[in-house]
Scaffold this motif. Structure first.
Motif, PDB file in Angstrom:
ATOM      1  N   HIS A   1       0.818  -1.226   0.000  1.00  0.00           N
ATOM      2  CA  HIS A   1       0.000   0.000   0.000  1.00  0.00           C
ATOM      3  C   HIS A   1       0.851   1.275   0.000  1.00  0.00           C
ATOM      4  O   HIS A   1       0.292   2.375   0.093  1.00  0.00           O
TER       5      HIS A   1
ATOM      6  N   TYR B   1      -2.752   4.867   3.452  1.00  0.00           N
ATOM      7  CA  TYR B   1      -3.800   3.846   3.342  1.00  0.00           C
ATOM      8  C   TYR B   1      -3.610   2.716   4.343  1.00  0.00           C
ATOM      9  O   TYR B   1      -4.587   2.169   4.855  1.00  0.00           O
TER      10      TYR B   1
ATOM     11  N   ASP C   1      -7.121  -5.752   1.488  1.00  0.00           N
ATOM     12  CA  ASP C   1      -7.286  -4.907   0.292  1.00  0.00           C
ATOM     13  C   ASP C   1      -6.138  -5.038  -0.704  1.00  0.00           C
ATOM     14  O   ASP C   1      -6.131  -4.355  -1.729  1.00  0.00           O
ATOM     15  N   THR C   2      -5.180  -5.904  -0.453  1.00  0.00           N
ATOM     16  CA  THR C   2      -4.015  -5.971  -1.333  1.00  0.00           C
ATOM     17  C   THR C   2      -4.340  -6.540  -2.712  1.00  0.00           C
ATOM     18  O   THR C   2      -3.741  -6.124  -3.698  1.00  0.00           O
TER      19      THR C   2
ATOM     20  N   LYS D   1      -9.035   7.900   0.794  1.00  0.00           N
ATOM     21  CA  LYS D   1      -9.815   8.822  -0.025  1.00  0.00           C
ATOM     22  C   LYS D   1     -10.266  10.063   0.741  1.00  0.00           C
ATOM     23  O   LYS D   1     -10.130  11.172   0.253  1.00  0.00           O
TER      24      LYS D   1
ATOM     25  N   SER E   1     -12.146 -10.150  -0.915  1.00  0.00           N
ATOM     26  CA  SER E   1     -11.908  -9.406  -2.152  1.00  0.00           C
ATOM     27  C   SER E   1     -13.144  -9.469  -3.036  1.00  0.00           C
ATOM     28  O   SER E   1     -13.730 -10.538  -3.219  1.00  0.00           O
TER      29      SER E   1
ATOM     30  N   GLU F   1      -7.370  -6.365  -4.317  1.00  0.00           N
ATOM     31  CA  GLU F   1      -8.182  -5.375  -5.039  1.00  0.00           C
ATOM     32  C   GLU F   1      -7.395  -4.121  -5.395  1.00  0.00           C
ATOM     33  O   GLU F   1      -7.585  -3.553  -6.468  1.00  0.00           O
ATOM     34  N   ASP F   2      -6.550  -3.649  -4.500  1.00  0.00           N
ATOM     35  CA  ASP F   2      -5.963  -2.315  -4.646  1.00  0.00           C
ATOM     36  C   ASP F   2      -4.489  -2.265  -5.012  1.00  0.00           C
ATOM     37  O   ASP F   2      -3.974  -1.190  -5.322  1.00  0.00           O
ATOM     38  N   CYS F   3      -3.798  -3.395  -4.959  1.00  0.00           N
ATOM     39  CA  CYS F   3      -2.338  -3.347  -5.112  1.00  0.00           C
ATOM     40  C   CYS F   3      -1.795  -4.276  -6.198  1.00  0.00           C
ATOM     41  O   CYS F   3      -0.576  -4.369  -6.365  1.00  0.00           O
TER      42      CYS F   3
ATOM     43  N   GLN G   1      -0.124   4.924  -1.233  1.00  0.00           N
ATOM     44  CA  GLN G   1      -1.575   5.065  -1.333  1.00  0.00           C
ATOM     45  C   GLN G   1      -2.097   5.873  -0.147  1.00  0.00           C
ATOM     46  O   GLN G   1      -1.599   5.741   0.968  1.00  0.00           O
TER      47      GLN G   1
END
Length: 165
Positions: free
Chosen positions: A16, A28, A56-57, A22, A84, A59-61, A19
């Motif tokens: 992350h 993050y 979240d890795t 939001k 996920s 989905e987001d990384c 990141q």
């Protein structure tokens, strides 16, 4: 902190890196750390804490479930898989995607549902206060999720449900 948990925290921190959250602009990684801390307040295993850090890795990384499995074992990879989203933009609008993800979450083991409850609790803290417009959408999605998360920890379920009142 057990070795598995330390390894997962280090891995998630690196994944992350750069990141930001939001709504708050904070790093993050503070979110997975908060999710793991919430999970740690109830009955849990080291694998659950590791999965909370890693949730979240994928989905987001750009991390793959195969990599999670290789580094952290099948149990952690299975939990992360259930945490996920499986939908993609190909599956349609947000309502259609969330319906597909809800079906996936409904099949999750209780350990993954407990982590998902912690994730909802932490996300709600910022969304409800910092984006009231989106909160109206998110609250409906959260209530739908709560209906399939009853097998998760009952204390966390009650906390998550109370945030919707």
């Amino acid at each position: 902190m057990k070795d598995l948990e330390k390894h997962a925290l280090r891995f998630a921190t690196k994944a992350h890196e750069g990141q930001l959250r939001k709504y708050t602009g904070e790093p993050y990684i503070n979110h997975p750390i908060a999710v793991a801390a919430i999970v740690a307040t109830v009955d849990h295993t080291p694998e659950m804490i590791a999965a909370a850090y890693l949730h979240d890795t994928v989905e987001d990384c750009g991390i793959t479930l195969a990599e999670i499995n290789e580094r952290f074992g099948r149990k952690v990879a299975t939990l992360v898989a259930y945490l996920s989203d499986i939908s993609t933009p190909y599956h349609g609008n947000r309502v259609a995607r969330k319906a597909l993800d809800l079906q996936h979450t409904a099949l999750a083991p209780s350990e993954a549902k407990t982590i998902k409850l912690a994730d909802l609790i932490d996300n709600t803290k910022t969304i409800s206060t910092l984006d009231p417009g989106f909160w109206q959408v998110y609250k409906v999605e959260k209530k739908n999720l709560l209906a399939v998360l009853k097998d998760g920890d009952p204390v966390l379920w009650e906390q998550a449900a109370a945030q919707c009142e």
